[in-house]
Design a protein around this motif. Structure first.
Motif, short mmCIF file in Angstrom:
data_model
loop_
_atom_site.label_atom_id
_atom_site.label_comp_id
_atom_site.label_asym_id
_atom_site.label_seq_id
_atom_site.Cartn_x
_atom_site.Cartn_y
_atom_site.Cartn_z
N TYR A 65 0.84 -1.19 0.00
CA TYR A 65 0.00 0.00 0.00
C TYR A 65 0.88 1.24 0.00
CZ TYR A 65 -3.41 -3.44 1.43
OH TYR A 65 -4.20 -4.56 1.48
N GLN A 66 0.40 2.27 -0.64
CA GLN A 66 1.14 3.53 -0.73
C GLN A 66 1.59 4.02 0.64
OE1 GLN A 66 0.05 6.76 -3.58
NE2 GLN A 66 -0.69 7.71 -1.70
N PRO A 71 7.33 4.50 6.03
CA PRO A 71 6.94 4.15 7.39
C PRO A 71 7.53 5.14 8.38
CG PRO A 71 8.56 2.59 6.56
CD PRO A 71 8.19 3.49 5.42
N GLY A 72 6.71 5.55 9.32
CA GLY A 72 7.17 6.50 10.33
C GLY A 72 7.09 7.94 9.88
N GLY A 73 6.83 8.15 8.61
CA GLY A 73 6.73 9.51 8.08
C GLY A 73 5.28 9.89 7.83
N PRO A 74 5.06 11.14 7.50
CA PRO A 74 3.69 11.57 7.23
C PRO A 74 3.16 10.96 5.93
CG PRO A 74 5.24 13.35 6.80
CD PRO A 74 6.02 12.23 7.40
N PRO A 75 1.85 10.75 5.85
CA PRO A 75 1.26 10.17 4.62
C PRO A 75 1.59 10.97 3.36
CG PRO A 75 -0.36 10.22 6.38
CD PRO A 75 0.85 10.96 6.89
N ALA A 76 1.76 12.28 3.51
CA ALA A 76 2.08 13.11 2.35
C ALA A 76 3.41 12.71 1.73
CB ALA A 76 2.09 14.59 2.74
N THR A 77 4.35 12.27 2.55
CA THR A 77 5.66 11.84 2.03
C THR A 77 5.49 10.60 1.15
OG1 THR A 77 6.81 12.75 3.93
CG2 THR A 77 7.97 11.06 2.67
N ALA A 78 4.74 9.64 1.63
CA ALA A 78 4.49 8.43 0.85
C ALA A 78 3.78 8.77 -0.46
CB ALA A 78 3.67 7.43 1.67
N HIS A 79 2.81 9.69 -0.39
CA HIS A 79 2.08 10.09 -1.59
C HIS A 79 3.02 10.75 -2.59
CE1 HIS A 79 -1.17 11.50 -4.12
NE2 HIS A 79 -0.59 12.69 -4.11
N ARG A 80 3.87 11.66 -2.12
CA ARG A 80 4.82 12.33 -3.02
C ARG A 80 5.78 11.34 -3.66
NH1 ARG A 80 4.92 16.17 0.95
NH2 ARG A 80 6.86 15.33 1.82
N GLN A 81 6.30 10.42 -2.85
CA GLN A 81 7.24 9.45 -3.39
C GLN A 81 6.57 8.56 -4.44
OE1 GLN A 81 8.52 7.79 0.39
NE2 GLN A 81 10.51 8.81 0.19
N ALA A 82 5.37 8.11 -4.15
CA ALA A 82 4.65 7.26 -5.11
C ALA A 82 4.33 8.04 -6.38
CB ALA A 82 3.37 6.72 -4.48
N ALA A 83 3.91 9.29 -6.24
CA ALA A 83 3.60 10.11 -7.40
C ALA A 83 4.84 10.34 -8.26
CB ALA A 83 3.00 11.45 -6.97
N ARG A 84 5.96 10.58 -7.62
CA ARG A 84 7.22 10.81 -8.36
C ARG A 84 7.63 9.54 -9.11
NH1 ARG A 84 10.49 13.33 -11.48
NH2 ARG A 84 12.67 13.23 -10.95
N LEU A 85 7.57 8.41 -8.43
CA LEU A 85 7.93 7.15 -9.08
C LEU A 85 6.96 6.79 -10.20
CD1 LEU A 85 9.04 5.10 -5.96
CD2 LEU A 85 10.49 5.83 -7.87
N GLU A 86 5.68 7.13 -10.02
CA GLU A 86 4.70 6.90 -11.08
C GLU A 86 5.00 7.79 -12.28
OE1 GLU A 86 -0.01 6.04 -11.21
OE2 GLU A 86 0.57 7.91 -10.21
N ALA A 87 5.34 9.05 -12.04
CA ALA A 87 5.67 9.97 -13.13
C ALA A 87 6.90 9.50 -13.90
CB ALA A 87 5.89 11.38 -12.57
N LEU A 88 7.82 8.83 -13.22
CA LEU A 88 9.02 8.31 -13.87
C LEU A 88 8.77 6.97 -14.58
CD1 LEU A 88 11.59 9.12 -11.03
CD2 LEU A 88 11.43 10.23 -13.28
#
Length: 134
Positions: A65-66, A71-88
């Motif tokens: 799951y996104q 882990p341990g970080g804010p949900p926004a961090t996971a969302h940004r990382q997933a969005a960046r990897l998706e864009a790539l």
């Protein structure tokens, strides 16, 4: 993963786990022994760990799951990382069928192929190094 022989998958999984262990060891050692500025400049990319985690999950037929990407970080961090990897083009995201608040994240076929090749190259390099070290 069709077309892979049953013997290749366990080797790739073992290599992936070893690389994750080395990555996490590097992060730990750098974190304890370097200044914040040096640690940021010299530490491996967080995306490296995410890609290896997703690769391991795929080989184990596990869903990620996104929200588990940071882990341990804010949900926004996971969302940004997933969005960046998706864009790539490295991952794809889709709503979870049982809980639409969650996003499933998985490697794209292209990234899976790249990581398969990488695991095979690491195995070959390790064998070569071991043969020369005898």
């Amino acid at each position: 993963m069709s077309g892979d022989s049953e013997a290749i998958l366990p080797r790739r999984l073992a290599i992936c786990r070893w690389l994750l262990r080395v990555y996490r060891l590097q992060v730990t050692v750098f974190g304890k022994n370097l200044s914040v500025e040096a640690r940021k400049a010299l530490s491996p990319s967080a995306y490296q760990e995410i890609l290896l985690d997703l690769y391991e999950a795929r080989l184990e037929n596990r869903q990620v799951y996104q929200s588990c990407l940071a882990p341990g970080g804010p949900p926004a961090t996971a969302h940004r990382q997933a969005a960046r990897l998706e864009a790539l083009g490295a991952v794809s995201r889709s709503p979870d069928t049982s809980d639409h608040r969650r996003q499933n994240v998985m490697l794209t076929e292209d990234m899976q192929a790249v990581l398969d090749h990488f695991m095979d190259a690491v195995e070959a390099a390790t064998r070569e190094f071991a043969a020369r070290s005898r």
